[in-house]
Design a protein around this motif. Structure first.
Motif, mmCIF file in Angstrom:
data_model
loop_
_atom_site.group_PDB
_atom_site.id
_atom_site.type_symbol
_atom_site.label_atom_id
_atom_site.label_comp_id
_atom_site.label_asym_id
_atom_site.label_seq_id
_atom_site.Cartn_x
_atom_site.Cartn_y
_atom_site.Cartn_z
ATOM 1 N N TYR A 36 0.811 -1.209 0.000
ATOM 2 C CA TYR A 36 0.000 0.000 0.000
ATOM 3 C C TYR A 36 0.853 1.271 0.000
ATOM 4 O O TYR A 36 0.365 2.354 -0.324
ATOM 5 C CB TYR A 36 -0.901 0.048 1.235
ATOM 6 N N LEU A 37 2.117 1.149 0.394
ATOM 7 C CA LEU A 37 2.958 2.324 0.621
ATOM 8 C C LEU A 37 3.694 2.794 -0.625
ATOM 9 O O LEU A 37 4.521 3.698 -0.546
ATOM 10 C CB LEU A 37 3.958 2.034 1.743
ATOM 11 N N GLY A 38 3.402 2.205 -1.770
ATOM 12 C CA GLY A 38 3.992 2.674 -3.015
ATOM 13 C C GLY A 38 5.448 2.301 -3.165
ATOM 14 O O GLY A 38 6.015 1.554 -2.360
ATOM 15 N N ASN A 39 6.093 2.875 -4.188
ATOM 16 C CA ASN A 39 7.484 2.540 -4.487
ATOM 17 C C ASN A 39 8.352 3.754 -4.804
ATOM 18 O O ASN A 39 9.519 3.592 -5.149
ATOM 19 C CB ASN A 39 7.532 1.570 -5.679
ATOM 20 N N THR A 40 7.807 4.948 -4.703
ATOM 21 C CA THR A 40 8.572 6.140 -5.059
ATOM 22 C C THR A 40 8.633 7.122 -3.892
ATOM 23 O O THR A 40 7.726 7.167 -3.059
ATOM 24 C CB THR A 40 7.951 6.848 -6.282
ATOM 25 N N HIS A 41 9.709 7.886 -3.860
ATOM 26 C CA HIS A 41 9.917 8.942 -2.858
ATOM 27 C C HIS A 41 9.805 8.392 -1.429
ATOM 28 O O HIS A 41 9.304 9.071 -0.527
ATOM 29 C CB HIS A 41 8.924 10.088 -3.053
ATOM 30 N N LEU A 42 10.290 7.188 -1.217
ATOM 31 C CA LEU A 42 10.129 6.538 0.082
ATOM 32 C C LEU A 42 10.884 7.249 1.201
ATOM 33 O O LEU A 42 10.515 7.124 2.373
ATOM 34 C CB LEU A 42 10.573 5.075 -0.007
ATOM 35 N N ASP A 43 11.943 7.981 0.868
ATOM 36 C CA ASP A 43 12.686 8.696 1.903
ATOM 37 C C ASP A 43 11.889 9.881 2.456
ATOM 38 O O ASP A 43 12.294 10.471 3.466
ATOM 39 C CB ASP A 43 14.030 9.190 1.357
ATOM 40 N N SER A 44 10.770 10.219 1.821
ATOM 41 C CA SER A 44 9.953 11.356 2.271
ATOM 42 C C SER A 44 8.868 10.950 3.253
ATOM 43 O O SER A 44 8.004 11.765 3.593
ATOM 44 C CB SER A 44 9.311 12.051 1.068
ATOM 45 N N GLY A 45 8.877 9.692 3.703
ATOM 46 C CA GLY A 45 7.845 9.251 4.632
ATOM 47 C C GLY A 45 8.353 8.228 5.624
ATOM 48 O O GLY A 45 9.407 7.617 5.450
ATOM 49 N N LYS A 97 11.005 -1.398 2.528
ATOM 50 C CA LYS A 97 10.099 -0.495 3.237
ATOM 51 C C LYS A 97 10.084 -0.815 4.724
ATOM 52 O O LYS A 97 9.430 -1.750 5.164
ATOM 53 C CB LYS A 97 8.694 -0.594 2.649
ATOM 54 N N SER A 98 10.804 -0.017 5.487
ATOM 55 C CA SER A 98 10.883 -0.223 6.931
ATOM 56 C C SER A 98 9.629 0.311 7.611
ATOM 57 O O SER A 98 9.144 1.396 7.289
ATOM 58 C CB SER A 98 12.111 0.473 7.501
ATOM 59 N N ILE A 99 9.125 -0.449 8.570
ATOM 60 C CA ILE A 99 7.982 -0.044 9.390
ATOM 61 C C ILE A 99 8.488 0.097 10.820
ATOM 62 O O ILE A 99 9.126 -0.814 11.352
ATOM 63 C CB ILE A 99 6.845 -1.080 9.342
ATOM 64 N N ASN A 100 8.213 1.217 11.449
ATOM 65 C CA ASN A 100 8.673 1.466 12.812
ATOM 66 C C ASN A 100 7.662 0.932 13.821
ATOM 67 O O ASN A 100 6.474 1.274 13.767
ATOM 68 C CB ASN A 100 8.895 2.962 13.028
ATOM 69 N N ALA A 101 8.140 0.106 14.729
ATOM 70 C CA ALA A 101 7.269 -0.519 15.722
ATOM 71 C C ALA A 101 7.078 0.383 16.931
ATOM 72 O O ALA A 101 7.958 1.166 17.301
ATOM 73 C CB ALA A 101 7.861 -1.859 16.167
ATOM 74 N N ILE A 102 5.904 0.258 17.541
ATOM 75 C CA ILE A 102 5.643 0.835 18.861
ATOM 76 C C ILE A 102 5.505 -0.340 19.815
ATOM 77 O O ILE A 102 4.663 -1.229 19.620
ATOM 78 C CB ILE A 102 4.350 1.677 18.873
ATOM 79 N N ILE A 161 8.498 4.357 21.179
ATOM 80 C CA ILE A 161 8.763 4.286 19.739
ATOM 81 C C ILE A 161 10.022 3.446 19.575
ATOM 82 O O ILE A 161 11.072 3.768 20.125
ATOM 83 C CB ILE A 161 8.988 5.689 19.153
ATOM 84 N N TRP A 162 9.918 2.351 18.796
ATOM 85 C CA TRP A 162 11.036 1.413 18.714
ATOM 86 C C TRP A 162 11.535 1.276 17.273
ATOM 87 O O TRP A 162 11.768 0.194 16.768
ATOM 88 C CB TRP A 162 10.639 0.070 19.299
ATOM 89 N N GLY A 163 11.697 2.426 16.628
ATOM 90 C CA GLY A 163 12.211 2.441 15.265
ATOM 91 C C GLY A 163 12.316 3.876 14.790
ATOM 92 O O GLY A 163 11.538 4.739 15.210
ATOM 93 N N ALA A 164 13.302 4.140 13.948
ATOM 94 C CA ALA A 164 13.533 5.512 13.490
ATOM 95 C C ALA A 164 13.940 5.550 12.021
ATOM 96 O O ALA A 164 14.810 6.307 11.618
ATOM 97 C CB ALA A 164 14.609 6.174 14.350
ATOM 98 N N ARG A 165 13.296 4.713 11.209
ATOM 99 C CA ARG A 165 13.658 4.630 9.798
ATOM 100 C C ARG A 165 12.586 5.236 8.906
ATOM 101 O O ARG A 165 11.396 5.190 9.217
ATOM 102 C CB ARG A 165 13.872 3.175 9.393
ATOM 103 N N THR A 166 13.028 5.782 7.803
ATOM 104 C CA THR A 166 12.099 6.179 6.762
ATOM 105 C C THR A 166 11.601 4.921 6.060
ATOM 106 O O THR A 166 12.053 3.813 6.350
ATOM 107 C CB THR A 166 12.774 7.095 5.725
ATOM 108 N N LEU A 167 10.713 5.110 5.106
ATOM 109 C CA LEU A 167 10.257 3.961 4.313
ATOM 110 C C LEU A 167 11.370 3.411 3.423
ATOM 111 O O LEU A 167 11.291 2.283 2.945
ATOM 112 C CB LEU A 167 9.060 4.372 3.452
#
Length: 456
Positions: free
Chosen positions: A198-207, A320-325, A335-341
Protein backbone atom coordinates in the motif's frame (compact mmCIF):
# COMPACT_ATOMS: atom_id res chain seq x y z
CA UNK A 1 17.08 57.72 7.00
CA UNK A 2 20.05 60.16 7.14
CA UNK A 3 21.69 60.65 10.51
CA UNK A 4 22.52 64.31 11.27
CA UNK A 5 25.90 65.02 12.84
CA UNK A 6 25.33 68.77 13.24
CA UNK A 7 23.14 71.31 11.42
CA UNK A 8 23.65 71.23 7.66
CA UNK A 9 25.85 68.11 7.68
CA UNK A 10 24.67 64.52 7.73
CA UNK A 11 26.15 61.08 7.30
CA UNK A 12 24.18 58.68 5.09
CA UNK A 13 23.70 55.32 6.82
CA UNK A 14 24.77 52.42 4.60
CA UNK A 15 22.44 49.46 5.14
CA UNK A 16 24.19 46.28 6.18
CA UNK A 17 23.22 42.83 4.97
CA UNK A 18 22.55 40.17 7.56
CA UNK A 19 24.30 37.15 6.11
CA UNK A 20 23.81 34.79 9.06
CA UNK A 21 21.88 31.55 8.58
CA UNK A 22 18.79 31.18 10.78
CA UNK A 23 17.49 27.67 11.42
CA UNK A 24 13.89 27.12 10.36
CA UNK A 25 11.37 25.36 12.66
CA UNK A 26 11.57 21.59 12.28
CA UNK A 27 8.50 20.01 13.91
CA UNK A 28 5.38 21.78 12.63
CA UNK A 29 2.87 19.12 11.57
CA UNK A 30 -0.26 19.61 9.51
CA UNK A 31 -3.20 17.41 10.51
CA UNK A 32 -5.62 16.83 7.65
CA UNK A 33 -9.09 15.46 8.33
CA UNK A 34 -12.71 15.97 9.35
CA UNK A 35 -13.80 18.24 12.19
CA UNK A 36 -17.07 19.13 13.90
CA UNK A 37 -16.83 22.71 12.63
CA UNK A 38 -14.35 25.00 10.91
CA UNK A 39 -15.20 28.54 11.91
CA UNK A 40 -13.29 31.62 12.94
CA UNK A 41 -15.41 34.60 11.85
CA UNK A 42 -18.27 32.68 10.25
CA UNK A 43 -19.33 29.09 9.76
CA UNK A 44 -17.10 27.22 7.34
CA UNK A 45 -14.56 29.97 6.74
CA UNK A 46 -11.71 27.65 7.79
CA UNK A 47 -12.72 24.83 5.44
CA UNK A 48 -9.62 23.68 3.51
CA UNK A 49 -7.65 26.51 5.11
CA UNK A 50 -4.43 25.54 6.91
CA UNK A 51 -4.92 27.07 10.35
CA UNK A 52 -2.17 27.43 12.93
CA UNK A 53 -2.99 26.46 16.50
CA UNK A 54 -0.83 26.21 19.60
CA UNK A 55 -3.09 24.38 22.07
CA UNK A 56 -5.88 21.84 22.29
CA UNK A 57 -8.19 24.54 23.65
CA UNK A 58 -7.58 26.59 20.51
CA UNK A 59 -8.42 23.56 18.38
CA UNK A 60 -11.73 23.14 20.21
CA UNK A 61 -12.56 26.83 19.78
CA UNK A 62 -12.00 26.79 16.03
CA UNK A 63 -12.84 23.21 15.06
CA UNK A 64 -15.26 22.02 17.72
CA UNK A 65 -15.57 18.92 19.83
CA UNK A 66 -16.07 15.22 19.30
CA UNK A 67 -19.64 14.01 19.01
CA UNK A 68 -21.22 10.72 19.98
CA UNK A 69 -21.09 8.23 17.14
CA UNK A 70 -22.54 4.74 16.71
CA UNK A 71 -20.70 2.19 18.80
CA UNK A 72 -21.35 -1.55 18.86
CA UNK A 73 -20.25 -3.82 21.69
CA UNK A 74 -19.99 -7.58 21.27
CA UNK A 75 -20.20 -9.35 24.62
CA UNK A 76 -19.55 -12.93 25.59
CA UNK A 77 -20.22 -14.92 28.75
CA UNK A 78 -17.33 -16.56 30.58
CA UNK A 79 -17.09 -18.37 33.94
CA UNK A 80 -15.82 -15.09 35.34
CA UNK A 81 -18.81 -13.18 34.01
CA UNK A 82 -19.69 -11.12 30.95
CA UNK A 83 -16.69 -9.64 29.13
CA UNK A 84 -16.25 -7.36 26.13
CA UNK A 85 -15.19 -9.40 23.10
CA UNK A 86 -14.87 -6.62 20.52
CA UNK A 87 -15.82 -3.05 19.71
CA UNK A 88 -16.97 -1.74 16.37
CA UNK A 89 -15.61 0.48 14.99
CA UNK A 90 -12.02 -0.17 16.11
CA UNK A 91 -11.08 3.47 15.53
CA UNK A 92 -13.39 6.47 15.93
CA UNK A 93 -14.68 7.89 12.66
CA UNK A 94 -14.47 11.36 14.23
CA UNK A 95 -10.76 10.97 14.80
CA UNK A 96 -9.28 14.47 14.68
CA UNK A 97 -10.46 15.65 18.10
CA UNK A 98 -8.84 12.67 19.81
CA UNK A 99 -5.75 12.87 17.59
CA UNK A 100 -4.99 16.54 18.25
CA UNK A 101 -5.41 15.96 21.96
CA UNK A 102 -2.94 13.05 21.87
CA UNK A 103 -0.48 15.18 19.86
CA UNK A 104 -0.40 17.87 22.56
CA UNK A 105 -0.31 15.25 25.35
CA UNK A 106 2.95 13.96 23.85
CA UNK A 107 4.73 17.29 23.78
CA UNK A 108 3.42 18.80 20.56
CA UNK A 109 3.59 22.56 20.16
CA UNK A 110 2.36 24.57 17.22
CA UNK A 111 0.67 22.74 14.38
CA UNK A 112 -1.70 23.35 11.49
CA UNK A 113 -5.16 21.88 11.06
CA UNK A 114 -6.83 21.47 7.69
CA UNK A 115 -10.54 20.68 7.94
CA UNK A 116 -11.69 18.69 4.91
CA UNK A 117 -15.35 18.54 5.96
CA UNK A 118 -17.64 18.05 8.95
CA UNK A 119 -18.67 14.85 10.70
CA UNK A 120 -21.68 14.44 8.40
CA UNK A 121 -19.42 14.44 5.32
CA UNK A 122 -18.38 11.18 3.71
CA UNK A 123 -14.75 10.17 4.16
CA UNK A 124 -13.28 10.39 0.66
CA UNK A 125 -9.92 10.26 -1.04
CA UNK A 126 -10.77 13.46 -2.91
CA UNK A 127 -11.37 15.50 0.25
CA UNK A 128 -8.21 14.30 2.00
CA UNK A 129 -6.18 14.89 -1.18
CA UNK A 130 -7.51 18.45 -1.37
CA UNK A 131 -6.44 18.91 2.25
CA UNK A 132 -2.94 17.70 1.48
CA UNK A 133 -2.71 19.95 -1.56
CA UNK A 134 -3.53 23.18 0.31
CA UNK A 135 -0.76 22.56 2.86
CA UNK A 136 1.73 23.49 0.12
CA UNK A 137 0.69 27.11 0.72
CA UNK A 138 2.31 27.06 4.17
CA UNK A 139 6.08 26.97 4.01
CA UNK A 140 6.41 26.47 7.76
CA UNK A 141 4.88 22.97 7.72
CA UNK A 142 7.41 20.13 8.08
CA UNK A 143 5.24 17.05 8.77
CA UNK A 144 2.07 15.80 7.07
CA UNK A 145 -0.49 13.53 8.72
CA UNK A 146 -3.91 12.33 7.58
CA UNK A 147 -4.77 9.87 10.39
CA UNK A 148 -8.22 9.06 8.97
CA UNK A 149 -6.54 7.69 5.83
CA UNK A 150 -6.42 4.23 7.45
CA UNK A 151 -10.23 4.15 7.20
CA UNK A 152 -10.16 4.49 3.40
CA UNK A 153 -10.52 1.59 1.00
CA UNK A 154 -7.15 -0.01 0.23
CA UNK A 155 -6.83 1.47 -3.27
CA UNK A 156 -7.73 4.96 -2.03
CA UNK A 157 -5.30 4.68 0.88
CA UNK A 158 -2.50 3.73 -1.51
CA UNK A 159 -3.32 6.63 -3.82
CA UNK A 160 -3.31 9.11 -0.93
CA UNK A 161 0.02 7.79 0.38
CA UNK A 162 1.58 8.16 -3.07
CA UNK A 163 0.25 11.71 -3.36
CA UNK A 164 1.54 12.72 0.07
CA UNK A 165 4.99 11.29 -0.67
CA UNK A 166 5.15 13.06 -4.03
CA UNK A 167 4.16 16.36 -2.42
CA UNK A 168 6.82 15.98 0.28
CA UNK A 169 9.42 15.19 -2.38
CA UNK A 170 8.34 18.11 -4.58
CA UNK A 171 8.44 20.65 -1.76
CA UNK A 172 11.59 19.11 -0.22
CA UNK A 173 10.89 20.60 3.21
CA UNK A 174 8.56 18.07 4.89
CA UNK A 175 7.94 14.42 5.65
CA UNK A 176 4.74 12.39 5.83
CA UNK A 177 3.90 10.09 8.73
CA UNK A 178 1.72 7.05 8.02
CA UNK A 179 0.15 4.07 9.76
CA UNK A 180 -0.49 0.60 8.40
CA UNK A 181 -4.23 0.14 7.63
CA UNK A 182 -4.19 -3.20 9.48
CA UNK A 183 -2.79 -1.65 12.63
CA UNK A 184 -5.25 -3.56 14.80
CA UNK A 185 -4.23 -6.98 13.46
CA UNK A 186 -1.32 -9.32 14.09
CA UNK A 187 0.62 -9.27 10.82
CA UNK A 188 1.36 -12.56 9.18
CA UNK A 189 4.05 -12.54 6.50
CA UNK A 190 1.43 -12.22 3.76
CA UNK A 191 -0.57 -9.51 5.55
CA UNK A 192 2.62 -7.53 6.21
CA UNK A 193 3.53 -7.83 2.53
CA UNK A 194 0.06 -6.59 1.57
CA UNK A 195 0.32 -3.60 3.89
CA UNK A 196 3.79 -2.75 2.60
CA UNK A 197 2.44 -2.77 -0.95
CA UNK A 198 0.00 0.00 0.00
CA UNK A 199 2.96 2.32 0.62
CA UNK A 200 3.99 2.67 -3.01
CA UNK A 201 7.48 2.54 -4.49
CA UNK A 202 8.57 6.14 -5.06
CA UNK A 203 9.92 8.94 -2.86
CA UNK A 204 10.13 6.54 0.08
CA UNK A 205 12.69 8.70 1.90
CA UNK A 206 9.95 11.36 2.27
CA UNK A 207 7.85 9.25 4.63
CA UNK A 208 7.85 7.03 7.70
CA UNK A 209 5.30 4.47 8.85
CA UNK A 210 4.28 3.15 12.29
CA UNK A 211 2.56 0.03 13.64
CA UNK A 212 0.37 -0.92 15.50
CA UNK A 213 -2.57 1.26 16.53
CA UNK A 214 -2.47 2.42 20.16
CA UNK A 215 -5.10 2.17 22.87
CA UNK A 216 -5.06 5.57 24.55
CA UNK A 217 -6.20 6.81 27.95
CA UNK A 218 -8.97 8.81 26.26
CA UNK A 219 -12.53 7.58 26.71
CA UNK A 220 -15.07 7.17 23.93
CA UNK A 221 -17.37 10.18 23.90
CA UNK A 222 -20.17 7.80 22.83
CA UNK A 223 -19.96 6.03 26.19
CA UNK A 224 -21.90 8.91 27.72
CA UNK A 225 -24.79 8.52 25.29
CA UNK A 226 -26.50 5.14 25.65
CA UNK A 227 -28.83 5.70 22.70
CA UNK A 228 -25.79 5.51 20.35
CA UNK A 229 -24.64 2.12 21.67
CA UNK A 230 -25.87 -1.27 20.51
CA UNK A 231 -25.01 -4.51 22.26
CA UNK A 232 -24.74 -8.05 20.89
CA UNK A 233 -24.97 -10.92 23.36
CA UNK A 234 -23.69 -14.42 22.66
CA UNK A 235 -27.29 -15.59 22.36
CA UNK A 236 -27.37 -13.74 19.05
CA UNK A 237 -29.64 -10.96 20.29
CA UNK A 238 -28.77 -7.31 19.50
CA UNK A 239 -30.36 -4.45 21.38
CA UNK A 240 -29.93 -0.80 22.24
CA UNK A 241 -28.11 -0.17 25.51
CA UNK A 242 -30.75 2.39 26.46
CA UNK A 243 -33.42 -0.32 26.08
CA UNK A 244 -31.49 -2.67 28.38
CA UNK A 245 -31.78 -0.10 31.15
CA UNK A 246 -35.49 -0.94 31.26
CA UNK A 247 -35.49 -4.55 30.12
CA UNK A 248 -32.52 -5.89 32.11
CA UNK A 249 -31.21 -3.41 34.72
CA UNK A 250 -28.68 -5.94 36.10
CA UNK A 251 -27.09 -6.49 32.68
CA UNK A 252 -27.20 -2.77 32.04
CA UNK A 253 -25.10 -2.15 35.15
CA UNK A 254 -22.56 -4.77 34.06
CA UNK A 255 -22.22 -3.11 30.65
CA UNK A 256 -21.89 0.31 32.26
CA UNK A 257 -18.93 -1.00 34.27
CA UNK A 258 -17.40 -2.33 31.02
CA UNK A 259 -17.84 1.09 29.40
CA UNK A 260 -15.83 2.63 32.24
CA UNK A 261 -12.83 0.67 30.95
CA UNK A 262 -13.45 1.35 27.26
CA UNK A 263 -10.75 3.52 25.73
CA UNK A 264 -10.25 5.01 22.27
CA UNK A 265 -7.62 3.53 19.97
CA UNK A 266 -5.80 5.74 17.47
CA UNK A 267 -3.13 5.46 14.76
CA UNK A 268 0.31 5.75 16.33
CA UNK A 269 1.56 8.53 14.04
CA UNK A 270 -0.35 11.26 15.89
CA UNK A 271 1.44 10.44 19.15
CA UNK A 272 4.75 10.11 17.29
CA UNK A 273 4.30 13.62 15.83
CA UNK A 274 4.04 15.01 19.37
CA UNK A 275 7.11 13.04 20.47
CA UNK A 276 9.08 14.33 17.47
CA UNK A 277 8.18 17.91 18.44
CA UNK A 278 9.34 17.26 22.00
CA UNK A 279 12.63 15.66 20.91
CA UNK A 280 13.33 18.50 18.47
CA UNK A 281 12.71 21.09 21.19
CA UNK A 282 14.79 19.40 23.88
CA UNK A 283 17.58 17.73 21.91
CA UNK A 284 17.46 18.68 18.25
CA UNK A 285 16.20 17.49 14.88
CA UNK A 286 19.32 15.31 14.53
CA UNK A 287 18.24 13.12 17.46
CA UNK A 288 16.52 9.98 16.25
CA UNK A 289 12.85 9.94 17.32
CA UNK A 290 13.21 6.50 18.88
CA UNK A 291 13.33 4.98 22.37
CA UNK A 292 10.96 7.78 23.35
CA UNK A 293 8.20 6.97 25.83
CA UNK A 294 4.73 7.91 24.60
CA UNK A 295 2.26 9.57 26.95
CA UNK A 296 -1.48 9.05 27.21
CA UNK A 297 -1.17 5.44 26.01
CA UNK A 298 -2.47 2.39 27.86
CA UNK A 299 -0.88 -0.14 25.51
CA UNK A 300 -0.29 -0.95 21.84
CA UNK A 301 -3.21 -2.90 20.32
CA UNK A 302 -0.75 -5.61 19.21
CA UNK A 303 2.22 -6.85 21.21
CA UNK A 304 5.35 -7.11 19.05
CA UNK A 305 8.12 -9.65 19.66
CA UNK A 306 11.77 -9.18 18.73
CA UNK A 307 11.29 -11.48 15.75
CA UNK A 308 8.25 -9.54 14.52
CA UNK A 309 10.13 -6.29 15.09
CA UNK A 310 12.93 -7.49 12.82
CA UNK A 311 10.46 -8.39 10.09
CA UNK A 312 8.97 -4.89 10.29
CA UNK A 313 12.31 -3.14 10.36
CA UNK A 314 13.94 -4.75 7.34
CA UNK A 315 12.71 -6.11 4.05
CA UNK A 316 15.29 -7.17 1.51
CA UNK A 317 12.97 -6.98 -1.50
CA UNK A 318 11.09 -3.68 -1.02
CA UNK A 319 13.19 -2.05 1.69
CA UNK A 320 10.10 -0.50 3.24
CA UNK A 321 10.88 -0.22 6.93
CA UNK A 322 7.98 -0.04 9.39
CA UNK A 323 8.67 1.47 12.81
CA UNK A 324 7.27 -0.52 15.72
CA UNK A 325 5.64 0.84 18.86
CA UNK A 326 6.37 -1.54 21.73
CA UNK A 327 5.62 -1.84 25.43
CA UNK A 328 8.39 -2.79 27.85
CA UNK A 329 7.97 -3.79 31.45
CA UNK A 330 8.87 -0.87 33.70
CA UNK A 331 9.65 1.38 30.71
CA UNK A 332 6.22 2.03 29.25
CA UNK A 333 5.18 2.31 25.61
CA UNK A 334 8.02 3.44 23.37
CA UNK A 335 8.76 4.29 19.74
CA UNK A 336 11.04 1.41 18.71
CA UNK A 337 12.21 2.44 15.26
CA UNK A 338 13.53 5.51 13.49
CA UNK A 339 13.66 4.63 9.80
CA UNK A 340 12.10 6.18 6.76
CA UNK A 341 10.26 3.96 4.31
CA UNK A 342 13.52 3.82 2.31
CA UNK A 343 15.01 1.08 4.48
CA UNK A 344 17.49 -0.05 1.80
CA UNK A 345 18.78 3.46 1.08
CA UNK A 346 22.16 3.95 2.77
CA UNK A 347 21.91 7.74 2.59
CA UNK A 348 18.28 8.38 3.58
CA UNK A 349 17.48 5.34 5.71
CA UNK A 350 17.04 7.29 8.93
CA UNK A 351 14.35 9.85 9.77
CA UNK A 352 16.80 12.06 11.66
CA UNK A 353 19.15 12.24 8.65
CA UNK A 354 16.34 13.12 6.26
CA UNK A 355 14.91 15.79 8.55
CA UNK A 356 18.30 17.32 9.43
CA UNK A 357 19.18 17.60 5.74
CA UNK A 358 15.82 19.21 5.00
CA UNK A 359 16.31 21.69 7.83
CA UNK A 360 19.81 22.65 6.68
CA UNK A 361 18.75 23.01 3.05
CA UNK A 362 15.66 25.08 3.88
CA UNK A 363 17.53 27.28 6.39
CA UNK A 364 20.38 27.99 3.97
CA UNK A 365 18.07 28.58 1.01
CA UNK A 366 15.91 31.09 2.91
CA UNK A 367 18.74 32.88 4.69
CA UNK A 368 20.73 33.41 1.48
CA UNK A 369 18.02 35.42 -0.26
CA UNK A 370 20.27 38.46 0.07
CA UNK A 371 22.77 36.83 -2.31
CA UNK A 372 20.45 36.91 -5.32
CA UNK A 373 20.79 40.69 -5.41
CA UNK A 374 24.58 40.62 -5.23
CA UNK A 375 27.11 40.28 -8.07
CA UNK A 376 27.85 36.68 -9.01
CA UNK A 377 31.52 37.02 -8.17
CA UNK A 378 34.22 35.71 -5.86
CA UNK A 379 33.34 38.18 -3.10
CA UNK A 380 29.73 36.96 -2.93
CA UNK A 381 30.82 33.32 -3.08
CA UNK A 382 33.19 33.87 -0.16
CA UNK A 383 30.46 35.50 1.92
CA UNK A 384 28.08 32.65 1.14
CA UNK A 385 30.70 30.07 2.08
CA UNK A 386 31.49 31.85 5.35
CA UNK A 387 27.81 32.16 6.32
CA UNK A 388 27.10 28.48 5.69
CA UNK A 389 30.27 27.40 7.49
CA UNK A 390 29.33 29.42 10.59
CA UNK A 391 25.90 27.82 10.59
CA UNK A 392 27.35 24.32 10.31
CA UNK A 393 29.88 25.04 13.06
CA UNK A 394 26.97 25.91 15.37
CA UNK A 395 25.30 22.59 14.49
CA UNK A 396 28.57 20.72 15.07
CA UNK A 397 28.92 22.30 18.52
CA UNK A 398 25.39 21.12 19.36
CA UNK A 399 26.30 17.56 18.37
CA UNK A 400 24.39 17.39 15.09
CA UNK A 401 27.48 16.39 13.11
CA UNK A 402 29.90 13.64 14.00
CA UNK A 403 33.62 14.45 13.92
CA UNK A 404 36.37 15.62 16.23
CA UNK A 405 36.72 18.96 14.44
CA UNK A 406 34.68 21.16 12.08
CA UNK A 407 37.13 20.38 9.28
CA UNK A 408 36.14 16.73 9.47
CA UNK A 409 32.45 17.40 10.13
CA UNK A 410 31.50 19.28 6.97
CA UNK A 411 32.63 21.17 3.90
CA UNK A 412 31.10 23.99 1.87
CA UNK A 413 31.92 24.71 -1.76
CA UNK A 414 30.80 27.64 -3.85
CA UNK A 415 32.86 29.04 -6.69
CA UNK A 416 34.08 29.01 -10.26
CA UNK A 417 35.74 25.72 -11.15
CA UNK A 418 34.30 23.88 -8.13
CA UNK A 419 30.52 24.22 -8.28
CA UNK A 420 30.10 26.58 -11.24
CA UNK A 421 31.21 26.89 -14.82
CA UNK A 422 31.86 30.17 -16.63
CA UNK A 423 28.50 29.74 -18.33
CA UNK A 424 26.79 29.35 -14.93
CA UNK A 425 28.35 32.61 -13.76
CA UNK A 426 27.28 34.37 -16.95
CA UNK A 427 23.70 33.20 -16.44
CA UNK A 428 23.66 34.30 -12.80
CA UNK A 429 23.57 30.76 -11.37
CA UNK A 430 25.24 30.26 -7.99
CA UNK A 431 25.66 26.60 -7.05
CA UNK A 432 26.42 25.62 -3.47
CA UNK A 433 27.52 22.16 -2.35
CA UNK A 434 27.37 21.14 1.30
CA UNK A 435 28.78 17.91 2.68
CA UNK A 436 27.89 16.88 6.24
CA UNK A 437 29.11 13.98 8.37
CA UNK A 438 25.84 13.14 10.09
CA UNK A 439 25.57 10.85 13.09
CA UNK A 440 23.66 8.31 11.04
CA UNK A 441 24.70 6.74 8.72
CA UNK A 442 28.05 8.13 9.99
CA UNK A 443 29.17 9.19 6.55
CA UNK A 444 28.94 12.32 4.44
CA UNK A 445 25.64 13.27 2.87
CA UNK A 446 25.72 15.80 0.05
CA UNK A 447 23.30 18.70 -0.43
CA UNK A 448 23.26 20.80 -3.58
CA UNK A 449 21.54 24.19 -3.69
CA UNK A 450 21.14 26.70 -6.47
CA UNK A 451 20.56 30.46 -6.38
CA UNK A 452 19.83 32.73 -9.33
CA UNK A 453 21.36 36.21 -9.21
CA UNK A 454 19.03 39.07 -10.15
CA UNK A 455 22.02 40.93 -11.57
CA UNK A 456 22.75 38.38 -14.30
Amino acid sequence: MPKFKHPGVYIQEIPTINTSIVAVPTAVPAFIGYTQSAACQKDGDLHLTPTRITSFAEYCRLFGQSEAEPLHLELTSTPAGIVLKSTTPVLPRQMMWYAIRLFFDNGGGECYVVSTGNYQSSLTLSALSDGVQVTAKVDEITLLLAPESVLLAAADYQQLVNFMLSECNRLADRMALFDLPDGDKTLSASLLSTNRAYLGNTHLDSGACYYPFLTTTQRWQSARYHQHITVSLDNGKTTQLSQLKTDDPALFKVIESLLADLYVSLPASVAVAGAIALVDATEGVWKAPANVQLRGIKHPMISISDTANEALNTDSSTGKSINAIREFSGRGVRIWGARTLAGNDNEWRYISTRRLASMVQESVQKSLNWAVFEPNDANTWARITHSVEQFLISLWKLGALTAASPDDAFYVRCGLGTTMTANDVHQGIMNIEIGMAVIRPAEFIILKLQLHSQQA
